[in-house]
Design an enzyme around this catalytic site. Structure first.
Site: not given
Length: 732
Positions: A580, A582, A652, A662
């Site tokens: 996508h 941002d 990204h 994570r």
């Protein structure tokens, strides 16, 4: 006023012989010869049948609702053209500026009203013939239903009903039709992927049943030009231009209908004043609607922004294609048409000189295309009236065209319009890449190193920097995230399955929630304070690195952890976060990114500050605009910041986290101060209040007569005020 009303009636006359728009494919009339029924009733009955699982009746009713809606538009356009072409439809010469106009007060009024009544009578009788008695009123629909049809929602129901009826090819066509206009619809994206995996569905079934045919002709023409097949491209380009003009006529005819202005009249905008105020108000709305038809014609389905100078771009390609095949007379017609839009266009003037030289002799009979001349003259007449109303009646008008001559705009409006165009240029301009030397000079923080610049990451305005956090600071923030997650059941902020993958658990913490939990004693205050300090640290570095000439403001800060769910990682094929951009909606099929909702369009730069690396998977990767070709990949580690501009130049995603947890701090920055993060300020104030209270408590502990605990609690509650609402957004 007389001149305005003369122009009003002149422009009400559509050009005779306007082509009739074809009925959308797949919507053949179910009851030939009968007038259409009310589309709102048909649609409501279709949805009831759909809810009851009566798939065949649902299909029939929904298709008939679509056909009925289309029939009204065709009838309105045909009636307008036929009434304008009737004998005696011409306006009296006195209203058209004859050499000896009728003089005397009010003499023109009967002529104007008589012409208006005759046109109304003709339109009414035509509607009765086409739609049946009372058909125009019966087929009128409300704004909610118009919006549903505009969003193609009936096709969403149709694809499901066709699927239940085992008519997979029809289901795929309906699904594709809906998806073209709703490319961000996640459920339909999944359904389309399923349909494409079904071997029983033919590839040609994935077709758009609604999009005007001129778009297909336009795209085909461009492809043929790229292949240097000008002779084959010309028929497609001509079809695209004629289709564009025909679509514009259909759109303009719809502007004369009452339903297009129903919402404004319900709010009282069209009912104030007397007869002439009402006429002027309605006419201005018609003109505004007609001018918008240019943008409507140039906007692809599923897009919110039109192709800039759409008609002009077609004329440019036409004159170039005609020149390539040696048809200089047609090339001259089209390049002269280009010069009608921009008389000082240097490329067009140069091409015109070349064509005249190749013809070898003057051709005074050659001129611009007649259809383009009519379009421009009519458009300029409408703009002149709209700018007049804007100056003298206080109405609004946003000109959709960049070619409008400045001399047409009243002097009193030019400066105001120029100021409006100059507001916040960064909302529309993509970030410009800066020289490599600038990047290296921007590293101001001790211990921070540039690991990879934009060139090494195979992109623009992206960088990887290390050393923003020590291992101890990473540990504090990881403990903060862990404590907040463990307190989730009590705080109402529990972790849940990721909104992006069913195979991961998602936990998020905002700066304000961290401050509130710290004040309640649920998490350590050092972690909440460090979260604020680190976010400001990232903002300062991002501004120094990317935007030293313009201040950046934090827009949103989110501490996010993604954990792999044990037992659900085998044969996993999805991503932790799909590809996508941002601040815009990425369309992988065309490679375009549309800066429009639901994207956060005010975001200008993004940052990801990683806290750990003891997990498997979870690397960040950048792609080309097709969302498929990976251009760079970054492995998380403590204190590593990946910063990049938020637009379509940096698509990204995140590979799946298949083991472990994570954690990263996600931050977004904006140039627009009105979109700065208010929760960050509230969190800072909340932590400062707590420090002040502790200092006061320390003083009171040395006082021989301390304040009773009940009084202290009441004072703290009064100082804290009402509890703040927490915004929880699912972010990367």
């Amino acid at each position: 006023m007389l001149r305005l009303l003369r122009l009003l009636l002149l422009l009400l006359l559509p050009p005779p012989g306007s082509p009739e728009p074809p009925e959308p494919p797949g919507l053949a009339q179910l009851s030939p010869g009968s007038p259409p029924q009310a589309p709102d009733l048909l649609y409501a009955d279709g949805l009831r049948a759909y809810s009851a699982g009566a798939w065949a009746p649902a299909v029939a009713l929904l298709r008939e609702a679509l056909r009925s809606r289309a029939a009204l538009g065709r009838a309105r356009q045909e009636c307008g053209a036929s009434c304008a072409a009737e004998p005696g439809a011409a306006l009296p010469s006195q209203l058209l500026g004859a050499p000896h106009p009728v003089s005397g007060p009010g003499v023109w009024e009967p002529l104007l009203l008589r012409a208006t009544l005759r046109r109304a009578e003709c339109l009414t009788q035509c509607a009765v013939r086409r739609l049946g008695p009372g058909g125009a009123a019966r087929l009128r629909v409300g704004s909610a239903l118009r919006d549903a049809f505009r969003r193609r929602e009936p096709y969403n129901y149709l694809q499901r009903a066709y699927y239940q009826l085992k008519k997979l090819d029809l289901a795929a066509s309906a699904a594709h039709t809906f998806f073209v206009a709703n490319p961000t619809h996640l459920q339909m994206r999944e359904d389309m992927a399923k349909y494409r995996r079904m071997s029983a569905i033919r590839p040609q079934s994935f077709r758009d049943l609604v999009t005007p045919l001129y778009w297909a002709a336009y795209d085909t023409g461009l492809e043929l030009l790229e292949q240097r097949e000008a002779a084959l491209a010309l028929p497609q380009l001509e079809e695209a231009l004629q289709g564009s003009l025909a679509h514009m006529e259909s759109c303009r005819a719809a502007c004369e209908g009452p339903e297009e202005h129903q919402g404004a009249e319900e709010e009282g905008e069209g009912s104030q004043g007397g007869l002439y105020e009402a006429i002027a108000g309605h006419w201005i709305r018609v003109l505004q609607c007609r001018q918008h038809c240019v943008a409507d014609t140039a906007t692809r389905p599923g897009r919110s922004f039109p192709v800039q100078d759409f008609l002009l771009s077609q004329l440019r390609r036409l004159h170039e294609a005609y020149a390539q095949v040696g048809n200089m007379s047609q090339a001259m017609e089209n390049v002269l048409s280009v010069l009608l839009f921009y008389p000082e266009d240097e490329a067009a003037k140069k091409a015109l000189n070349q064509y005249q030289t190749q013809l070898g002799e003057p051709r005074p009979d050659l001129g611009p295309r007649e259809d383009i001349q009519r379009f421009i003259l009519r458009s300029l007449g409408e703009k002149r009236q709209l700018y007049y109303a804007m100056e003298h009646l206080g109405t609004s008008f946003k000109d959709p065209d960049s070619w409008t001559p400045e001399a047409l705009i009243p002097k009193a409006l030019r400066e105001r319009l120029r100021e409006d165009q100059e507001k916040k240029p960064w909302d529309h301009q993509p970030p410009q890449q800066k020289p490599l030397a600038h990047w290296k000079d921007a590293l101001l923080m001790e211990g921070v190193t540039l690991t990879q610049d934009a060139q090494q990451l195979n992109g623009s305005e992206r960088a990887v920097l290390d050393g923003l956090l020590t291992s101890a600071e990473c540990g504090v923030l990881l403990q903060l995230a862990k404590d907040a997650a463990q307190a989730g059941a009590r705080s109402g902020y529990r972790g849940r399955r990721s909104p992006h993958s069913p195979h991961e658990r998602f936990e998020g913490l905002t700066v304000l929630k961290a401050a509130q939990l710290a004040r309640a004693g649920t998490v350590g205050r050092p972690g909440a304070k460090l979260l604020l300090e680190v976010s400001e640290r990232v903002r300062t570095l991002t501004q120094a690195y990317f935007s030293p000439e313009r201040p950046l403001h934090l827009s949103f800060t989110h501490l996010v952890c993604r954990s792999a769910i044990e037992g659900e990682q085998e044969q996993r094929m999805d991503l932790s976060h799909p590809v996508h951009a941002d601040n815009c909606v990425l369309d992988p099929d065309t490679g375009e990114c549309w800066r429009e909702p639901p994207a956060y369009t005010y975001r200008d730069y993004s940052g990801l500050l990683y806290l750990n690396d003891d997990f498997k998977g979870g690397d960040l990767f950048f792609t080309q605009p097709n969302a498929l070709t990976v251009t760079a990949q970054v492995r998380p580690r403590c204190g590593r910041l990946v910063a990049f501009s938020s637009g379509g130049e940096n698509p990204h995603g995140v590979w799946a986290v298949t083991r472990g947890r994570r954690c990263a701090l996600a931050l977004w920055h904006t140039w627009a101060p009105e979109h700065s993060e208010q929760e960050w300020t509230e969190a800072k104030e909340l932590l400062q209040e707590e420090e002040e209270e502790e200092e006061e408590e320390d003083i009171l502990s040395r006082d021989p007569s301390p304040e009773p605990p009940s009084h202290k609690l009441q004072r703290v509650q009064e100082k804290a005020g009402k509890p703040r609402r927490v915004r929880v957004r699912e972010e990367l």
